[in-house]
Design an enzyme around this catalytic site. Structure first.
Site, PDB file in Angstrom:
ATOM      1  N   LYS A  96       1.114   5.046   6.640  1.00 27.06           N
ATOM      2  CA  LYS A  96       0.272   5.853   5.809  1.00 27.06           C
ATOM      3  C   LYS A  96       1.226   7.147   5.774  1.00 27.06           C
ATOM      4  O   LYS A  96       1.490   7.558   6.770  1.00 27.06           O
ATOM      5  CB  LYS A  96      -0.979   5.867   6.205  1.00 27.06           C
ATOM      6  CG  LYS A  96      -1.708   4.566   6.049  1.00 27.06           C
ATOM      7  CD  LYS A  96      -1.984   4.002   4.521  1.00 27.06           C
ATOM      8  CE  LYS A  96      -2.667   2.748   4.478  1.00 27.06           C
ATOM      9  NZ  LYS A  96      -1.862   1.739   4.929  1.00 27.06           N
TER      10      LYS A  96
ATOM     11  N   SER B   2       0.801  -1.206   0.066  1.00 26.98           N
ATOM     12  CA  SER B   2      -0.058   0.061  -0.002  1.00 26.98           C
ATOM     13  C   SER B   2       0.740   1.271   0.146  1.00 26.98           C
ATOM     14  O   SER B   2       0.302   2.408  -0.174  1.00 26.98           O
ATOM     15  CB  SER B   2      -0.984   0.002   1.307  1.00 26.98           C
ATOM     16  OG  SER B   2      -0.033   0.120   2.591  1.00 26.98           O
TER      17      SER B   2
END
Ligand SMILES: [Mg+2]
Lengths: 417, 143
Positions: free
Chosen positions: B99, B62
């Site tokens: 993230k 991701s």
């Protein structure tokens, strides 16, 4: 002025830092051999799980109430403790690491007006840098700082910091606390004091120090003076060089075989000798002890000591001695619960005059190589006496719920989906 | 992309490599030996707050556009205040995740892969930020 910084529910806080999924679960940590509860998270306390309760008495709460139990992970707690202590040393000049999760700080010469913000900064920094909650108590003596910390832990309205510089506030707090709350007053002493009508900390503070000294000891006289704001216990900043090294452990299961107990003693010897070399020390004396359970009807316990001709740090010499001592101790027919190795009469390697004939050639180099391999995480080198892995299972501590050593072992990678 | 715990910053002696001011001639005593100017310590470069630094291992894809691929080791500094644009470790629904933190135009955790949607940050339920990623250790040779 002294501060006491104490981590809240230290062992469970360490476990939960790396397990965000446990944030809303009650968590406890168990003692050696997964015996009983030694640390409880706030939720576990709220459930009414008492300190020291045997694990088997709360095991059903795992299914019923989502309780999570961990074995003691000393690698993790030791590392987190070292981080906390080093962070405190960056904040204040004088730090006495008093236990794995407590430190006394010397705050001499700081203006009283700065103490509340310092206490909050300590709390915020440990929370931020290590991710652990702590409480801070500040007072003119160590004994009062302990009480201030107790107050910070007990009353949420304090938001984790209590500054106890005002004598009126000191007395108000002491009037609320039973005398057994005071640092250094054990259960037996509480009994003696209650007979004298001393029930609260304030009762003790108002007692006559000289009378108590006559009746008990100078220790308790000092406590009374400390409760009255007169510092008698200085910071212990330089714990002298280690005087002895102990490596001992209770067995996971009772041991009846000479071979198995021999492997345990060898393994303790190995650990003790590693510590000896880490400190660059040599040992002159070694003691080995073995015993059955303390309450066994068929009790046996004994110890044997031996001295080395030359102080040594060589695991092979230490193992030779350990096996000879164990031979003197060993009695068949008992169910052994514990074995230990103690190295005493230590001296620094460079204070030792070398005896041309005593030292084994190449000994230091060999020991260095073995230590390095064993610390590399790539595998272990054993001396033959320590036994193979399968044998080790027979005596090693039960730690069925051990969490990964998240911060000290590259190999211990938990599976995360 | 989730993360795995690895270990702490070493407290042993730093790994030092000498930096020479001139190329070293091979085979005979080098005049450059007198010119060792400093020793480079990778820990000193990557770890500004050793007591507050943890290591984690990235899993999944991701964050590939931010240069983090599965198996990379991330250096995480808890002492830093997370700012807009920082790559952070946060706990989301009980799992650690790595993230990019975006505070404007609207606060969210931004993945580095168009296949994953951004995760909106609700004001009344902000994610728990574990720390800020300061370096990525990415091996280039298969062992
Ligand atoms: Mg504590």
């Amino acid at each position: 002025m002294f501060a006491l910084v104490d981590c809240n529910n230290f062992y469970t806080s360490c476990e939960m830092l790396f397990r965000p999924d446990l944030r809303d679960r009650p968590v406890v940590v168990l003692s050696n051999n997964d015996g009983c509860v030694v640390a409880r998270s706030p939720l576990a306390k709220a459930m009414g799980i008492p300190m020291g309760v045997p694990a088997f008495q709360v095991r059903h709460l795992e299914k019923q109430a989502g309780l999570v139990m961990f074995s003691s992970n000393y690698a993790l707690y030791g590392d987190m403790s070292a981080r906390v202590m080093a962070t405190l040393e960056q904040l204040v000049p004088e730090v006495e690491a008093y236990s794995i999760d407590e430190a006394f700080l010397g705050l001499h010469g700081l203006p009283a007006t700065t103490l509340p913000s310092l206490a909050r900064r300590i709390r915020r920094t440990i929370d931020r840098h290590q991710g652990l909650p702590v409480c801070v108590g500040i007072a003119p003596t160590k004994t009062l700082a302990k009480l201030a910390n107790h107050a910070a832990k007990t009353w949420p309205a304090t938001q984790g910091t209590v500054i106890l510089t005002d004598p009126a506030r000191q007395q108000r707090l002491m009037s609320l606390l039973p005398v057994g709350t005071i640092w250094g007053i054990g259960r037996r002493m509480v009994g003696h004091l209650e007979q004298l009508g001393i029930h609260t900390a304030l009762d003790l503070a108002r007692s006559h120090p000289a009378t108590l000294r006559k009746r008990f000891s100078v220790v308790i006289e000092r406590l009374v003076r400390e409760l009255n704001g007169e510092p008698c216990l200085p910071l212990d900043l330089l714990p002298g060089p280690r005087k002895h090294i102990v490596a001992s452990r209770s067995f996971g299961n009772r041991v009846t075989e000479r071979r198995v107990i021999g492997h345990a003693v060898a393994s303790h010897t190995w650990r003790a000798s590693e510590r000896l070399r880490q400190d660059d020390n040599l040992a002159r004396q070694m003691t080995v002890y073995i015993r059955t359970g303390a309450k066994d009807p068929n009790y046996y316990g004994n110890a044997a000591s031996g001295a080395f001709a030359q102080p040594t740090r060589d695991t092979r010499q230490l193992l030779d001695m350990a096996h000879r001592l164990l031979d003197q101790l060993w009695q068949p027919g008992y169910r052994y619960a514990k074995a230990g190795v103690v190295l005493t009469d230590l001296c620094h390697r460079h204070q030792q005059q070398t005896d041309l004939f005593g030292d084994r050639p190449g000994s230091d180099a060999l020991m260095d190589v073995m230590d390095r391999i064993n610390h590399s995480g790539k595998g272990k080198v054993w001396l033959a006496g320590q036994g193979m892995q399968a044998d080790r299972k027979a005596w090693e501590m039960k730690r069925l719920r051990l969490s990964p050593s998240y911060t000290t072992d590259w190999q211990q990678i938990p599976e995360v989906s | 992309m989730s993360v795995q715990w690895l270990g702490r910053a070493s407290r042993r002696a730093p790994l030092c490599l000498p930096l020479f001011s001139q190329p070293v001639a091979a085979g005979f005593p080098s005049p450059a030996q007198d010119h060792v100017e400093q020793r480079l310590d990778l820990n000193g470069l990557c770890i500004k707050h050793p007591q507050a630094t943890y290591f984690v291992r990235a899993k999944g894809d991701s964050m590939v556009e931010h240069g983090i691929v599965s198996g990379d080791i991330l250096v995480v500094d808890r002492a830093l205040e997370a700012r807009h644009g920082d790559i952070i470790i946060a706990s989301l629904q009980g799992d650690f995740t790595v993230k990019r933190l975006c505070l404007h135009p609207s606060p969210c955790l931004q993945p580095g892969n168009p296949a994953y949607p951004p995760i909106a940050i609700e004001e009344d339920n902000p994610p728990d930020i574990f720390g800020v990623v300061t370096f990525v250790v990415h091996p280039t040779r298969l062992s």
